[in-house]
Design an enzyme around this catalytic site. Structure first.
Site, mmCIF file in Angstrom:
data_model
loop_
_atom_site.group_PDB
_atom_site.id
_atom_site.type_symbol
_atom_site.label_atom_id
_atom_site.label_comp_id
_atom_site.label_asym_id
_atom_site.label_seq_id
_atom_site.Cartn_x
_atom_site.Cartn_y
_atom_site.Cartn_z
ATOM 1 N N SER A 33 0.855 -1.188 0.000
ATOM 2 C CA SER A 33 0.000 0.000 0.000
ATOM 3 C C SER A 33 0.895 1.243 0.000
ATOM 4 C CB SER A 33 -0.907 -0.017 1.224
ATOM 5 O OG SER A 33 -1.765 -1.135 1.185
ATOM 6 N N HIS A 62 9.235 3.164 -3.259
ATOM 7 C CA HIS A 62 9.119 2.706 -1.875
ATOM 8 C C HIS A 62 9.902 3.587 -0.913
ATOM 9 C CE1 HIS A 62 8.212 -1.018 -4.212
ATOM 10 N NE2 HIS A 62 7.177 -0.967 -3.378
ATOM 11 N N GLY A 84 -0.286 49.633 2.246
ATOM 12 C CA GLY A 84 0.418 50.901 2.128
ATOM 13 C C GLY A 84 0.683 51.385 0.723
ATOM 14 N N ASP A 85 -0.071 50.901 -0.256
ATOM 15 C CA ASP A 85 0.229 51.303 -1.630
ATOM 16 C C ASP A 85 -0.939 51.995 -2.324
ATOM 17 O OD1 ASP A 85 -1.499 49.196 -2.007
ATOM 18 O OD2 ASP A 85 -0.308 48.228 -3.575
ATOM 19 N N ASP A 111 7.548 -9.197 -3.979
ATOM 20 C CA ASP A 111 6.388 -9.424 -4.838
ATOM 21 C C ASP A 111 6.575 -10.667 -5.693
ATOM 22 O OD1 ASP A 111 5.280 -7.174 -3.778
ATOM 23 O OD2 ASP A 111 5.426 -5.943 -5.573
ATOM 24 N N GLY A 158 -9.375 54.650 0.231
ATOM 25 C CA GLY A 158 -10.167 54.625 -0.997
ATOM 26 C C GLY A 158 -11.265 55.663 -0.988
ATOM 27 N N MET A 184 -14.546 52.768 -0.251
ATOM 28 C CA MET A 184 -14.778 53.969 -1.049
ATOM 29 C C MET A 184 -16.268 54.243 -1.248
ATOM 30 S SD MET A 184 -13.906 52.814 -4.969
ATOM 31 C CE MET A 184 -12.161 52.621 -4.682
ATOM 32 N N ASP A 244 -10.686 55.747 5.609
ATOM 33 C CA ASP A 244 -10.361 54.779 4.559
ATOM 34 C C ASP A 244 -9.710 55.493 3.383
ATOM 35 O OD1 ASP A 244 -10.724 52.065 3.182
ATOM 36 O OD2 ASP A 244 -11.733 53.445 1.804
#
Length: 581
Positions: free
Chosen positions: A58, A222, A404-405, A115, A562, A498, A560
């Site tokens: 598995s 494995h 901050g932009d 196997d 904006g 805004m 704000d």
């Protein structure tokens, strides 16, 4: 170092619980009670056909039980994580198919000692009970230039064998014919893996250590390390290195691949690569093969044979002719098999021409001036200057509640407008100007602000034509733009955006329809005052939209940015119109 965290109940029960989860979610599968053996739930349809059994440890999910279904496996036997299944379980699977009426049973086994031994023992025990059993060993690993006595490992190419043998069995081919055909095709299958991380068996430490920036080339499934440690490179380079290694004629494990050959490509996620990375690797593999003249007939990309949470990928290639491709394309109900197209990948035209869209620059060049052009040019110049003058103020306000932009993004828009009006005609139709400005701010302003302003201007533009540009039409246009912002952005007045400046201004502007002749300027003055008061009121509001909504309310005490910018824009329009009147 701690063991890797996994979302399990216990290391001891994870295999049984995973098998239960699989068969409960896939209607075509059943479990043999008390065993880790998954079988088709419709084995009555197997009568007279060859049954196919595969399996192994598995941790490779969806292998192997995910490939049980019409046209693929009839049963799969699971061992513990990375451990070969016991012969008793394998024998139970064989006998279950035999008792269901299978004419014979083919065991598809990956080339690992455990196997081979366990499947081999079960095969011998079944033969002693009169069952016709054959075994095919898959050894598709291209990693080792000089393989030792153990030979090449079995990797994801095993899934190709599941598919081809399953299609042959579904056609009613006898056991010996299936073995012969699969053995022939196996000569043209090769696989190679690369990883950026190790994996860990539940409850155990990672299988090896891999420093950041390194990758392992040529690993198994494995958790064992690869044959070579390299520095991580870009996807194109890694894929090119892998295919070079797989097809290197000086290696005894190489896959013979010539220009003009047709192949099926499998890009296999070893467990933890993102879908994005997988798509990039798939593109790289297709491009690399096609550059060498190889025709990629089909491609499958996804998780087919994993290694727990290993962040790696393996490439498997299978040379095909029309007969093999027909078997590959045959339908199957196996839940883990992808829904693939039967169109040749390399021959398909995969791009279409987009609709012809005029850019904002082309829109601006196509228009002529009108009586309103000087008025609108003056207003744009005043707006641009106002935003540039307040750049640092807006940045400072934004630092308190965002990244901050805000001032910078508005300044980018202002400069773009200044540059545009220097070299372009300002259309006489206000709606045409707003459409141009919408495209301009979308491209030059960027971020969510550019999208918001572009949305506003686009919605407003439809309400202003050359013959419909009176004060009422402007009020309707601003109202439509504001409604579009609320509809698509999700914010409302009171959310500290805004809109807290814009909506009060719109309410005042709409009063122009009832204003006496000559009262338009008074309405605009009231609208500007409302916008400024609305902007100031945002210092007392709790943000419920935008980046500020993620910051504690007590830390957001300034207006704000904006909203302040909107008030500044409206003030600039007012001052421009007052100057001209």
């Amino acid at each position: 170092m701690e063991a890797q965290r996994k979302l399990l109940n216990s290391a001891e029960l994870c295999v049984d619980e995973a098998l239960c989860g699989l068969v409960r979610s896939a209607g075509g599968l059943c479990l043999l009670r008390g065993l880790r053996v998954v079988v088709r739930s419709d084995l009555q349809h197997l009568n007279g056909r060859v049954g196919l059994v595969s399996g192994g440890g598995s941790g490779h999910e969806p292998a192997h039980a995910g490939y049980i279904g019409t046209g693929m496996l009839s049963a799969a036997v699971a061992g513990g994580v990375f451990a070969s299944p016991p012969p008793t379980s394998i024998l139970a699977a064989i006998l279950h198919l035999h008792n269901a009426g299978a004419s014979g049973v083919l065991l598809i086994v990956k080339n690992y000692t455990g196997d081979r031994l366990n499947f081999g023992l079960a095969a011998e025990q079944a033969r002693n009970r009169g069952v016709s059993v054959a075994m095919v060993i898959v050894a598709d690993d291209c990693a080792f230039e000089r393989p030792g006595k153990a030979g090449r490992r079995g990797l994801c190419g095993t899934v190709f064998v599941h598919k081809l043998a399953g299609a042959l069995a579904e056609e009613g081919c006898p056991l010996d014919k299936i073995v012969a055909k699969v053995t022939e095709v196996l000569k043209g299958i090769g696989s190679l893996g690369v990883t950026l991380s190790p994996c860990s068996v539940p409850g155990c430490l990672p299988s090896f250590q891999l420093p950041p920036g390194d990758m392992e080339l040529g690993l198994g499934i494995h958790g064992e390390p690869g044959i070579q440690r390299l520095k991580v490179a870009c996807a194109d380079q890694v894929v090119n290195t892998m295919i070079d290694h797989m097809t290197n004629p000086s290696s005894q494990s190489h896959l013979l691949l010539n220009s003009g050959d047709s192949v099926v490509l499998c890009v296999n996620n070893l467990g933890a690569l993102s879908c994005l990375e997988m798509a990039v690797v798939t593109r790289a593999a297709l491009s690399t093969l096609e550059a060498r003249g190889v025709v990629v007939a089909r491609v499958m990309s996804g998780s087919f044979m994993t290694s727990l949470e290993m962040a790696g990928v393996s490439l498997s290639l299978m040379r095909v002719d029309p007969e093999v491709l027909k078997l590959f394309d045959a339908k199957t109900s196996a839940p883990a098999w992808p829904n693939l197209s039967s169109v040749c990948v390399s021959a398909r035209q995969y791009t279409k021409e987009p609709p012809a869209l005029r850019t904002w620059a082309q829109e601006g060049d196509a228009h002529s001036e009108g009586p309103l052009s000087p008025v609108m040019r003056s207003a744009l110049q005043r707006i641009s200057s106002a935003l540039l003058d307040r750049q640092e103020e807006l940045n400072a306000l934004d630092r308190a509640s965002g990244d901050g932009d805000c001032g910078n993004t508005h300044a980018q828009a202002a400069r773009a407008i200044q540059e545009w009006i220097c070299i372009h005609v300002v259309p006489g139709c206000p709606g045409q100007l707003l459409s141009v400005l919408a495209g301009l701010v979308q491209e030059k302003m960027g971020g969510s602000s550019g999208g918001i302003y572009s949305l506003f201007l686009t919605a407003a533009a439809g309400h202003l034509t050359e013959g419909l540009s009176h004060a009422g039409a402007w009020a309707n246009a601003v109202h439509a733009g504001t409604q579009a912002m609320m509809r698509y952005g999700g914010a409302e007045p009171g959310d500290r955006t805004m809109l807290d400046a814009l909506c009060p201004a719109v309410d005042e502007l709409l009063k122009v329809k009832a204003a006496p002749s000559g009262g338009e300027m008074a309405v605009l003055q009231a609208a500007v005052k409302a916008a400024e008061l609305g902007a100031e009121s945002t210092r007392d509001l709790t943000a419920r939209a935008g980046r500020a909504s993620y910051i504690a309310a007590e830390r957001v005490t300034l207006p704000d940015p904006g909203a302040v910018a909107v008030a500044a824009i409206l003030r600039a329009v007012l001052e421009s119109l007052e100057e001209q009147s």
